[in-house]
Design an enzyme around this catalytic site. Structure first.
Site, mmCIF file in Angstrom:
data_model
loop_
_atom_site.group_PDB
_atom_site.id
_atom_site.type_symbol
_atom_site.label_atom_id
_atom_site.label_comp_id
_atom_site.label_asym_id
_atom_site.label_seq_id
_atom_site.Cartn_x
_atom_site.Cartn_y
_atom_site.Cartn_z
ATOM 1 C CE LYS A 71 -2.344 1.076 3.804
ATOM 2 N NZ LYS A 71 -1.745 -0.119 4.370
ATOM 3 C CB THR A 73 5.318 0.254 -2.421
ATOM 4 O OG1 THR A 73 6.158 -0.197 -1.356
ATOM 5 C CG2 THR A 73 6.105 0.264 -3.716
ATOM 6 N NE ARG A 94 -0.120 4.835 8.745
ATOM 7 C CZ ARG A 94 -0.288 3.543 8.963
ATOM 8 N NH1 ARG A 94 -0.661 3.112 10.154
ATOM 9 N NH2 ARG A 94 -0.103 2.666 8.005
ATOM 10 C CE LYS A 105 14.105 -7.628 4.999
ATOM 11 N NZ LYS A 105 15.027 -8.514 4.275
ATOM 12 C CB ALA A 273 -4.980 1.069 10.819
ATOM 13 C CG PHE A 301 -3.251 -2.947 9.209
ATOM 14 C CD1 PHE A 301 -2.214 -3.751 8.741
ATOM 15 C CD2 PHE A 301 -3.170 -2.459 10.506
ATOM 16 C CE1 PHE A 301 -1.122 -4.058 9.547
ATOM 17 C CE2 PHE A 301 -2.082 -2.769 11.320
ATOM 18 C CZ PHE A 301 -1.057 -3.572 10.831
ATOM 19 C CG PHE A 381 4.249 -9.878 -6.744
ATOM 20 C CD1 PHE A 381 5.317 -10.285 -5.959
ATOM 21 C CD2 PHE A 381 3.355 -8.951 -6.218
ATOM 22 C CE1 PHE A 381 5.479 -9.794 -4.671
ATOM 23 C CE2 PHE A 381 3.510 -8.461 -4.940
ATOM 24 C CZ PHE A 381 4.576 -8.882 -4.157
ATOM 25 C CD1 TRP A 409 9.073 -2.795 -4.162
ATOM 26 C CD2 TRP A 409 10.239 -3.732 -5.823
ATOM 27 N NE1 TRP A 409 10.208 -3.372 -3.616
ATOM 28 C CE2 TRP A 409 10.933 -3.951 -4.615
ATOM 29 C CE3 TRP A 409 10.774 -4.225 -7.014
ATOM 30 C CZ2 TRP A 409 12.139 -4.654 -4.562
ATOM 31 C CZ3 TRP A 409 11.997 -4.925 -6.960
ATOM 32 C CH2 TRP A 409 12.650 -5.127 -5.737
#
Length: 556
Positions: A71, A73, A94, A105, A273, A301, A381, A409
């Site tokens: 989200k 990214t 945020r 991670k 959230a 989230f 992806f 990305w």
């Protein structure tokens, strides 16, 4: 393949003074934190108050899975794509908590070629805002215990203290503790506990305040305990308001940084959230609206948590009116929602995808309930197949929602152009008629039921006897007209993290109700959710290191 931190470290940043100039800010508007970070002065914020607002775009997502959604990214990539098209887009997001940085991670500064830099600073101490919040929270706790120790002049009932201490780390051992042990000199023994700092109400009031005066009023009315007679005790009652304001005087100022391609980003405030209201600060969002033609922000989230709280709490309190919503999903995550094992997600499976899309459909329907148009962003992806992408487009378009493939990305701004164009088209062709989900004057129980039934899809809500007693108490104390902030699992629309996809025939349990009078909402604790996370079996911290030359490794 380069890691996120390697990509960030290989980027030549622009001095923050030059980034600020792109949105009309000069050096006098900035309070510099080194060469690449700055806070915006309160005088500048006041000066911009009468400027026209740009359009507000909210970025949200499906319920998260271990397969990843991206989200943040996607939000950053959308801004890069809009700026590449010649638009003036500014992000308000945020700042990360140290808890998940060292725990599971995953940073909160984007990823790949859609990142905000200096990434290492943002994901670590940054400008010290969260440390200031932590200290302010714990000062209140210390002054509360000191008042009890010094003769208890306010007649505080030690069994009815609602204020906890906090630390910005995942530390399950601190969830339930006993303080004041070791004799009379060490205070009055009582049960206590720690929340993670981003769940502190101090974070809430900082993020929802419109000004320094508003922050002071919010701090003053935070409820920290109750007397033996059941009367609320506030921060002002223990005379801590002024000291707390001293600790927050710089933290209230939004932070300015940049994307990898030097576009401006405000990073300020970091409530989770799932256990808090999940939105960056009102002041940062309003700055983005004043300084950009397009202000892009996110809520944490899935849309059942972050977006609901953004729309029902933040927008209400700040007078914000969103123009469009982007819902982020991945084919991989949707297949996991459809029952596919994580190890198999690289294989094409149209049946699992079709089942998992039901989760996305629910979020699309929920956004429509607020009168807002949306765009679905598919975070790409390499394992996504044409058949899977075609199916996803077909189902979303049948819902009247456009779909854009996001490749930010891997490609940065170039990978965000399609999404940017789709968002611009929605802004130009579809009208937003924003309205909150529920009436604030409805009874507390009815508001919670509305969220559970309309947003989660629950059949009903089960309230513990303790909660029902608190409902009656809070309504008598004049808190009945506050919005609701539900703390529940992020992994499911229900309060059971194992129920993926679009569950049905379930009841949501509410077992605690906490007054956040300063933030201006009631926190309803659902299921087994806790406000202090624990570390996983192998924390991300295990693989971090600082080289002698100052290079950071292992941070994402």
């Amino acid at each position: 393949m380069l890691t996120d931190v390697q990509i960030a470290q290989s980027t030549k940043m622009q001095p923050i003074k030059e980034v600020a100039q792109k949105i009309g800010l000069n050096e006098d508007d900035l309070e510099l934190y080194g060469k690449y970070k700055a806070k915006i002065s309160l005088e500048t914020i006041a000066r911009l108050e009468n400027e026209n607002d740009g359009k507000l775009i909210l970025v949200t997502a499906i319920n998260p899975t271990p397969a990843g959604e991206g989200k943040t990214t996607t939000m950053i990539g959308l801004s890069q794509g809009l700026n590449k098209l010649g638009k003036n887009a500014v992000v308000a997001m945020r700042e990360p908590s140290l808890g998940p940085c060292f725990g599971v991670k995953g940073g909160a500064a984007g990823g790949g070629y859609a990142q905000v830099v200096p990434m290492e600073d943002i994901n670590l101490h940054f400008t010290g805002d969260i440390h200031a919040i932590t200290t302010a929270n714990n000062l209140i706790a210390a002054m509360l215990d000191n008042s009890i120790h010094q003769g208890n002049p306010l007649n505080i009932d030690v069994r009815q203290i609602v204020w906890k201490r906090c630390v910005d780390l995942n530390d399950r051992a601190l969830r339930h503790i006993t303080v004041g042990l070791g004799g009379k000199v060490n205070g009055v023994p009582r049960e206590d506990g720690f929340d993670i700092s981003v769940a502190s109400e101090v974070m809430g009031v900082l993020c929802l305040a419109n000004s320094l005066d508003d922050l002071r009023e919010r701090v003053a009315r935070m409820i920290i305990a109750y007397t033996v007679d059941g009367k609320a005790v506030t921060v002002d009652d223990i005379k801590a308001t002024g000291a707390v304001m001293l600790l927050l005087k710089d933290a209230i100022k939004p932070n300015l940084v940049q994307t990898l391609d030097h576009n401006p980003v405000f990073v300020h405030g970091g409530p989770f959230a799932n256990i808090a209201h999940g939105c960056n600060s009102v002041m940062a969002t309003k700055l983005a609206l004043k300084l950009g033609d397009y202000a892009i922000t996110e809520a944490g989230f899935g849309a059942d948590l972050g977006a609901e709280k953004f729309l029902d709490i933040k927008c209400r309190q700040a007078g914000l009116k969103p123009n469009a919503v982007v819902i982020v999903a991945t084919v991989r995550a949707l297949k996991m929602h459809g029952g596919m094992d994580k190890k198999e997600l690289g294989n094409e499976n149209l049946e699992a995808l079709r089942n998992g899309i039901k989760n996305l459909e629910k979020h699309i329907e929920n956004i429509q309930k607020y009168g807002l148009p949306s765009v679905v962003a598919i975070n790409a992806f390499p394992t996504d197949t044409k058949a899977e992408l075609d199916l996803l487009r077909e189902i979303c378009e049948a819902k009247g929602v456009e779909v854009a493939l996001s490749e930010v990305w891997a490609k940065g701004a170039d990978g965000g152009v399609e999404l940017a164009e789709k968002v611009l088209n929605v802004l130009e062709t579809k009208e937003a008629n924003f309205k909150p989900l529920y009436d604030l004057n409805s009874p507390i129980v009815d508001k919670i039921k509305t969220i559970a039934k309309e947003i989660y899809g629950a059949d009903d809500v089960a309230f513990s006897k303790k909660v029902l007693n608190k409902v009656k108490q809070y309504e008598q104390q004049g808190l009945g007209n506050l919005p609701i902030c539900v703390a529940k699992t992020q992994y499911s629309l229900s309060d059971d993290p194992t129920l993926l996809g679009r569950p049905s025939n379930f009841v949501v349990s509410i077992n605690e109700l906490i007054p956040n009078a300063g933030s201006g909402f009631l926190v309803a604790i659902s299921g087994d959710i806790m406000r202090m996370p624990g570390l996983p079996k192998v924390p991300a911290a295990n693989n971090m290191e600082l080289k002698n030359n100052g290079e950071i490794i292992g941070l994402f």
